[in-house]
Design a protein around this motif. Structure first.
Motif, short mmCIF file in Angstrom:
data_model
loop_
_atom_site.label_atom_id
_atom_site.label_comp_id
_atom_site.label_asym_id
_atom_site.label_seq_id
_atom_site.Cartn_x
_atom_site.Cartn_y
_atom_site.Cartn_z
N SER A 41 52.98 -7.13 -55.64
CA SER A 41 53.92 -7.45 -54.57
C SER A 41 54.68 -8.70 -54.97
O SER A 41 54.10 -9.78 -55.09
CB SER A 41 53.16 -7.69 -53.26
N GLN A 95 64.43 -7.87 -53.90
CA GLN A 95 64.70 -6.84 -52.92
C GLN A 95 64.61 -5.42 -53.49
O GLN A 95 64.30 -4.49 -52.77
CB GLN A 95 66.09 -7.06 -52.30
N VAL A 153 57.73 -2.72 -52.36
CA VAL A 153 57.05 -3.87 -51.77
C VAL A 153 55.59 -3.97 -52.18
O VAL A 153 55.08 -5.03 -52.45
CB VAL A 153 57.19 -3.80 -50.24
N ASN A 174 54.65 -0.55 -44.92
CA ASN A 174 55.36 -1.13 -46.06
C ASN A 174 54.89 -2.58 -46.25
O ASN A 174 55.64 -3.52 -45.99
CB ASN A 174 56.86 -1.06 -45.77
N LYS A 224 53.86 -6.24 -47.65
CA LYS A 224 54.39 -7.18 -48.64
C LYS A 224 53.49 -8.42 -48.57
O LYS A 224 53.04 -8.80 -47.50
CB LYS A 224 55.83 -7.54 -48.33
N ASN A 271 52.74 -12.40 -48.82
CA ASN A 271 53.40 -13.70 -48.68
C ASN A 271 52.76 -14.66 -49.68
O ASN A 271 51.64 -15.10 -49.50
CB ASN A 271 53.21 -14.22 -47.25
N GLU A 303 53.69 -6.98 -42.61
CA GLU A 303 54.42 -5.71 -42.52
C GLU A 303 55.89 -5.94 -42.81
O GLU A 303 56.51 -6.81 -42.22
CB GLU A 303 54.24 -5.10 -41.13
N ASN A 304 56.43 -5.16 -43.73
CA ASN A 304 57.83 -5.30 -44.11
C ASN A 304 58.68 -4.13 -43.61
O ASN A 304 59.88 -4.11 -43.81
CB ASN A 304 57.94 -5.44 -45.64
N THR A 346 60.84 -2.18 -41.13
CA THR A 346 61.63 -2.59 -39.96
C THR A 346 61.16 -1.86 -38.70
O THR A 346 61.16 -2.44 -37.62
CB THR A 346 63.13 -2.33 -40.18
N GLN A 362 58.01 -3.58 -37.66
CA GLN A 362 58.34 -4.92 -37.16
C GLN A 362 58.93 -4.83 -35.76
O GLN A 362 58.65 -5.68 -34.92
CB GLN A 362 59.32 -5.61 -38.12
#
Length: 168
Positions: free
Chosen positions: A36, A41, A45, A73, A75, A77, A87-88, A90, A93
């Motif tokens: 990860s 971009q 991920v 998805n 990712k 940190n 959680e990446n 959308t 989220q």
């Protein structure tokens, strides 16, 4: 089983296949890690990979701990003190944001209720303080009256008693 696999996110399906492969044939690698990268971009991920040497801890960009299976998805940190999966997706989220908004409403209502209770408690305490002040004044006035009565009685006793030593 095939239907269950289709409902899993792609990264989880790949990770499960690699873990099965690793169990069946330990010579293909030592461990499954999850790649990860932050800030890139175009990269997927979370990419499960087999590595030839076992990692004891995370080494950028490879993470030892599998993300929670509930993440669509995930990712990682890599920045700051809170190094963890997030959680990446959308869509996910959005669901989390809606839940947070609901929690904020609940907390706001609780805070408003606490403020109202605090105001009521404060008003009651103020009334209690006023009553206590009145009681203290009443006790002080009573003590003053009792003091005057006792002083008058003492004065009356001293004037009523004959003086000793005058008639022997």
């Amino acid at each position: 089983m095939a239907e269950e696999t289709n409902t899993l996110p792609m990264w989880k399906q790949k990770a499960d296949k690699l873990n099965e492969l690793l169990k069946e044939n330990p010579d293909v690698g030592k461990q499954v890690v999850y790649r990860s990268r932050m800030g890139i971009q175009d990269d997927p991920v979370c990419v499960p990979l087999l590595v030839s040497e076992e990692l004891a801890h995370d080494e950028y960009p490879d993470v030892v701990e599998e993300p929670p299976a509930t993440m669509i998805n995930p990712k990682f940190n890599w920045y700051g003190d809170n190094k963890d999966w997030f959680e990446n997706s959308t869509q996910e989220q959005g669901i989390e944001i809606a839940a947070l908004k609901e929690n904020i409403k609940t907390v706001t209502k609780s805070v408003d209720d606490l403020k109202e209770n605090d105001k009521t408690t404060s008003d009651n305490a103020q009334k209690q303080d006023q009553k206590m002040d009145q009681l203290i004044k009443l006790v002080a006035m009573t003590n003053m009256q009792v003091g005057k009565i006792m002083q008058a009685q003492a004065l009356a006793k001293t004037t009523e008693q004959p003086q000793e030593g005058g008639n022997k």
